[in-house]
Design an enzyme around this catalytic site. Structure first.
Site, PDB file in Angstrom:
ATOM      1  N   ARG A 144       0.866  -1.186   0.000  1.00 22.24           N
ATOM      2  CA  ARG A 144       0.000   0.000   0.000  1.00 22.24           C
ATOM      3  C   ARG A 144       0.902   1.235   0.000  1.00 22.24           C
ATOM      4  O   ARG A 144       1.176   1.828   1.045  1.00 22.24           O
ATOM      5  CB  ARG A 144      -0.898   0.017   1.244  1.00 22.24           C
ATOM      6  CG  ARG A 144      -1.982  -1.064   1.252  1.00 22.24           C
ATOM      7  CD  ARG A 144      -2.875  -0.915   2.479  1.00 22.24           C
ATOM      8  NE  ARG A 144      -4.119  -1.644   2.364  1.00 22.24           N
ATOM      9  CZ  ARG A 144      -4.355  -2.852   2.904  1.00 22.24           C
ATOM     10  NH1 ARG A 144      -3.419  -3.460   3.590  1.00 22.24           N
ATOM     11  NH2 ARG A 144      -5.534  -3.433   2.752  1.00 22.24           N
ATOM     12  N   CYS A 188      -6.428  -9.974  -1.922  1.00 21.37           N
ATOM     13  CA  CYS A 188      -5.548  -9.231  -1.012  1.00 21.37           C
ATOM     14  C   CYS A 188      -6.332  -8.455   0.047  1.00 21.37           C
ATOM     15  O   CYS A 188      -5.739  -7.762   0.863  1.00 21.37           O
ATOM     16  CB  CYS A 188      -4.629  -8.300  -1.783  1.00 21.37           C
ATOM     17  SG  CYS A 188      -5.489  -6.974  -2.619  1.00 21.37           S
ATOM     18  N   ASN A 241     -12.216  -5.807   0.732  1.00 22.41           N
ATOM     19  CA  ASN A 241     -12.712  -4.774   1.663  1.00 22.41           C
ATOM     20  C   ASN A 241     -13.600  -3.784   0.904  1.00 22.41           C
ATOM     21  O   ASN A 241     -14.734  -3.511   1.288  1.00 22.41           O
ATOM     22  CB  ASN A 241     -11.553  -4.007   2.298  1.00 22.41           C
ATOM     23  CG  ASN A 241     -10.502  -4.923   2.877  1.00 22.41           C
ATOM     24  OD1 ASN A 241     -10.827  -6.034   3.266  1.00 22.41           O
ATOM     25  ND2 ASN A 241      -9.266  -4.480   2.919  1.00 22.41           N
ATOM     26  N   ASP A 242     -13.038  -3.255  -0.181  1.00 24.66           N
ATOM     27  CA  ASP A 242     -13.834  -2.293  -0.943  1.00 24.66           C
ATOM     28  C   ASP A 242     -14.921  -2.984  -1.755  1.00 24.66           C
ATOM     29  O   ASP A 242     -16.018  -2.439  -1.916  1.00 24.66           O
ATOM     30  CB  ASP A 242     -12.920  -1.459  -1.854  1.00 24.66           C
ATOM     31  CG  ASP A 242     -12.250  -0.343  -1.078  1.00 24.66           C
ATOM     32  OD1 ASP A 242     -12.960   0.320  -0.296  1.00 24.66           O
ATOM     33  OD2 ASP A 242     -11.039  -0.152  -1.215  1.00 24.66           O
ATOM     34  N   GLU A 287     -12.210  -4.195  -7.110  1.00 26.35           N
ATOM     35  CA  GLU A 287     -12.820  -3.812  -5.833  1.00 26.35           C
ATOM     36  C   GLU A 287     -14.051  -2.931  -6.032  1.00 26.35           C
ATOM     37  O   GLU A 287     -14.693  -2.528  -5.078  1.00 26.35           O
ATOM     38  CB  GLU A 287     -11.792  -3.131  -4.922  1.00 26.35           C
ATOM     39  CG  GLU A 287     -10.973  -2.038  -5.565  1.00 26.35           C
ATOM     40  CD  GLU A 287      -9.853  -1.524  -4.664  1.00 26.35           C
ATOM     41  OE1 GLU A 287      -9.787  -1.900  -3.483  1.00 26.35           O
ATOM     42  OE2 GLU A 287      -9.052  -0.705  -5.153  1.00 26.35           O
ATOM     43  N   ARG A 300     -17.185   1.035   5.046  1.00 24.33           N
ATOM     44  CA  ARG A 300     -16.279   0.160   5.798  1.00 24.33           C
ATOM     45  C   ARG A 300     -15.747   0.770   7.081  1.00 24.33           C
ATOM     46  O   ARG A 300     -15.170   0.069   7.902  1.00 24.33           O
ATOM     47  CB  ARG A 300     -15.121  -0.311   4.901  1.00 24.33           C
ATOM     48  CG  ARG A 300     -14.225   0.788   4.420  1.00 24.33           C
ATOM     49  CD  ARG A 300     -13.290   0.314   3.327  1.00 24.33           C
ATOM     50  NE  ARG A 300     -12.048  -0.220   3.840  1.00 24.33           N
ATOM     51  CZ  ARG A 300     -11.004  -0.527   3.081  1.00 24.33           C
ATOM     52  NH1 ARG A 300     -11.070  -0.375   1.757  1.00 24.33           N
ATOM     53  NH2 ARG A 300      -9.907  -0.991   3.602  1.00 24.33           N
ATOM     54  N   ARG A 302       1.206  -1.412  -5.413  1.00 21.64           N
ATOM     55  CA  ARG A 302      -0.063  -0.781  -5.772  1.00 21.64           C
ATOM     56  C   ARG A 302       0.177   0.720  -5.795  1.00 21.64           C
ATOM     57  O   ARG A 302       0.698   1.276  -4.815  1.00 21.64           O
ATOM     58  CB  ARG A 302      -1.149  -1.106  -4.752  1.00 21.64           C
ATOM     59  CG  ARG A 302      -2.453  -0.416  -5.130  1.00 21.64           C
ATOM     60  CD  ARG A 302      -3.572  -0.759  -4.219  1.00 21.64           C
ATOM     61  NE  ARG A 302      -3.449  -0.086  -2.933  1.00 21.64           N
ATOM     62  CZ  ARG A 302      -4.308  -0.254  -1.934  1.00 21.64           C
ATOM     63  NH1 ARG A 302      -5.312  -1.097  -2.086  1.00 21.64           N
ATOM     64  NH2 ARG A 302      -4.157   0.378  -0.797  1.00 21.64           N
TER      65      ARG A 302
HETATM   66  C1  PEP Z   1      -9.318  -3.801  -0.388  1.00 18.98           C
HETATM   67  O1  PEP Z   1     -10.081  -2.882  -0.660  1.00 18.98           O
HETATM   68  O2  PEP Z   1      -9.712  -4.947  -0.101  1.00 18.98           O
HETATM   69  C2  PEP Z   1      -7.856  -3.584  -0.375  1.00 18.98           C
HETATM   70  C3  PEP Z   1      -7.022  -4.574  -0.236  1.00 18.98           C
HETATM   71  O3  PEP Z   1      -7.400  -2.307  -0.451  1.00 18.98           O
HETATM   72  P1  PEP Z   1      -7.515  -1.249   0.762  1.00 18.98           P
HETATM   73  O4  PEP Z   1      -7.937  -2.002   1.992  1.00 18.98           O
HETATM   74  O5  PEP Z   1      -6.185  -0.617   0.924  1.00 18.98           O
HETATM   75  O6  PEP Z   1      -8.541  -0.298   0.280  1.00 18.98           O
HETATM   76 MG    MG Z   2      -9.304  -1.111  -1.561  1.00 22.16          MG
END
Ligand code: PEP
Ligand code: MG
Length: 598
Positions: free
Chosen positions: A316, A522, A474-475, A451, A485, A352
């Site tokens: 990240r 991820c 996550n997104d 995402e 989130r 990324r």
């Molecule tokens: C996600 O969105 O799952 C991701 C890995 O990126 P971040 O948590 O940094 O938004």
């Molecule tokens: Mg993300």
């Protein structure tokens, strides 16, 4: 009401467990988030002085609001100025002021901390009333609170007292469990892991970047603990259980013994898992997966190697922007990226590109806060609208690719145009480096994060454009089921096992595999042992998890049977709700590696 300091009995406050582990030590209450003030204890003798300070600030606040009301009346008329009557009424409300006065006596903390905690409970109550007009008045109260705090000369430096550079525990007295209303990702990143044994907050949710950072820093954490600041005292001894999400104040000797034993057992078990770091990540029936690490900070590189992770599946890079030294130039970025690529060689590092915005730090200060930052100027959108900055990063990654295996991944892709624009800029950078005679990997792989649901829906189209996918669960969860989130009010609704999310993940992996490109996972789901059978069964080729999860996930994968997972997935894809899907996956997980659930 009894003083939290005087309650000697054991007391349990529950919240959401977001980072596993046990922390034991004194509570250290600090400022965090955007507005909350410092918290520090005061003596009996200082009580009257504190109240005097409050009365003076109150009088000043009233005067300021009266003046504002007058000015607005002159400029626009009495009707528009009526809004200030609500502010004044609140400041004159006897019950509020009496609560602050009595809490001050009870809690013996500085008055801004007490006023903040008390007024927050009123604000929370206002947010819940049915009457929409009254509910809308919440922001008036918040306004008054800010003004009052400013007039009390609040400072916002106390989280910094726990940052390593400022002396950490030295400044703050001793190591302890940080308690705060909220911590931003930057607050969390600045915490000194030596002196911060764990943290608990009133706000927060499992998939916020604050929680992700806590996990990657190995700090036990519990969020969403109601009334945390009202019910705890500075330096009160506590046990924080990051497995179950409990903060235990004044623990009984038996409770302490239990947690000491649990901590020792978990450490021993974890060490045994770490010792298996040379073994391949492969299911019992021989399906091999790449297991890589998610990285946010330079100091994690050593752990990546010792955990036995096969490189970095998600770096990240936006956390490299932390601090106030400005945007790092190309040489600085190239050196930083090259150090990571070198440390992980021969394995690959997936860089990324900056995913600034959302709940993370902005790449530049916006003129005004965005109404919906997660739907706004974030990720690839920022990079494409600042090509000069984006190219600096792309060139730096390309340069790092001359010393170790690197690949480039774009965040928040929502359609093909963004991929193509990013590729054009990358090709420009390559051409420039060639002209300058600099080395780089001509065949550097490029991939995209899946995402955004729209991207998952056209995964078959996007698969023709790139070398790999990485699913950001996550997104993808946040956007698919419209659950913010980071918002603790809807934290219980955040379910990556929602059938809509599972079907999108399955479709993405299937589309990628039909076009012969690999799909990594991820997001935090990849580190969730209960959900792992689903990901394995859907055919993910790679998992990238927080560095502390690597030994656990390797062990879990080695105890799964791929074909059993596939059969379970077939059933899960027919399921109508998230509980059924979770039960199917967790059931198989518990049968396959019961010791991880103890
Ligand atoms: C996600 O969105 O799952 C991701 C890995 O990126 P971040 O948590 O940094 O938004
Ligand atoms: Mg993300």
């Amino acid at each position: 009401m009894a003083c939290p300091r005087d309650i000697k009995a054991e007391r349990r406050l529950t919240g959401i467990p977001v980072s596993p582990g046990v922390a034991m030590g004194p509570m250290r209450l600090v400022c965090g988030g955007d507005t909350s003030p410092d918290i520090y204890p005061i003596t009996e003798d200082e009580l009257e002085g504190e109240w005097g300070r409050f009365e003076a600030a109150l009088a000043l606040t009233r005067e300021q609001i009266e003046n504002l009301k007058k000015r607005v009346t002159e400029m626009t008329g009495a009707k528009e100025a009526e809004i200030f009557d609500a502010h004044l009424l609140f400041l004159l409300d006897k019950s509020v002021m009496e609560s602050i006065r009595s809490e001050l006596r009870v809690r013996r903390q500085n008055v801004e901390a007490v006023a903040y905690a008390v007024i927050q409970t009123y604000i929370e109550a206002m947010r819940r009333v049915d009457d929409p007009y009254l509910r809308a008045r919440t922001s008036d109260f918040e306004d008054v609170l800010h003004r009052l705090l400013e007039n009390l000369h609040h400072s916002s430096a106390s989280v910094e007292a726990f940052a390593p550079a400022s002396g950490g525990a030295g400044d703050s007295g001793s190591a302890g469990i940080v308690g705060a209303r909220d911590l931003t990702p930057s607050d969390t990143a600045a915490l000194d892991t030596e002196s911060v044994l764990g943290f608990a907050t009133e706000l927060g949710s499992t998939n916020s970047h604050t929680a992700i950072l806590a996990r990657s820093m190995g700090i036990p954490a519990v969020v969403g603990v109601p009334r945390l600041l009202l019910d705890t005292c500075e330096r009160q001894y506590a046990v924080l259980d990051g497995y179950k999400g409990v903060l235990i104040l004044n623990p009984e000797p038996e409770t302490k013994e239990y947690y000491e034993r649990l901590r020792a057992e978990k450490n021993q078990f974890y060490k045994a898992l770490e010792a298996m770091h040379g073994l391949p990540t492969e299911t019992k029936d021989g399906r091999r997966m790449r297991l890589a690490a998610n990285v946010e900070f330079a100091h994690e590189y050593a752990n990546v190697v010792s955990s036995g992770a096969e490189g970095v599946g998600l770096y990240r890079t936006e956390f490299f922007l932390l601090g106030d030294r400005g945007f790092p130039d190309e040489d600085e970025q190239a050196d930083h990226y090259a150090a990571l690529a070198r440390a992980c060689a021969p394995h690959e590092v997936v860089f990324r590109t900056f995913d600034a915005g959302g709940d993370k730090l902005p790449v530049e200060q916006p003129d005004a806060p965005e109404d919906n930052p997660f739907l706004g100027w974030r990720g690839i959108r920022v990079s494409l609208s600042r090509p000069e900055l984006f190219k600096i990063q792309l060139r730096a990654i390309l340069r790092a690719s001359s010393v170790g295996k690197c690949s480039i991944m774009y965040p928040m892709i929502s359609g093909i145009t963004e991929v193509r624009l990013a590729r054009e800029l990358l090709e420009e950078c390559k051409a420039e480096l060639r002209r300058e005679g600099r080395d780089f990997d001509e065949h550097i792989r490029t991939g995209i994060m899946i995402e955004v649901p729209g991207a998952a829906a056209i995964a078959d189209v996007l698969a023709d454009e790139v070398d790999f996918f990485s699913i950001g669960t996550n997104d993808l969860t946040q956007y698919t089921i419209a659950v913010d989130r980071v918002n603790f009010r809807v934290a219980h609704m955040f379910r990556s096992s929602h059938p809509g999310v599972i079907r999108l993940i399955n479709k993405t992996i299937a589309d990628a595999s039909a076009k012969n490109i690999p799909t990594a996972i991820c997001g935090e789901m990849a580190g969730d042992i209960a959900m792992l059978p689903l990901l394995v069964g859907m055919g993910a080729s790679e998992l990238s998890v927080g560095v502390h999860h690597v030994p656990i996930i390797r062990y879990a994968v080695r105890n799964l049977n791929y074909w059993e997972c596939r059969d379970m997935v077939r059933e899960a894809l027919q399921a109508k709700d998230s509980s059924t899907i979770k039960a199917l996956s967790k059931g198989l997980a518990m049968r396959s590696y019961p010791d991880l659930f103890d």
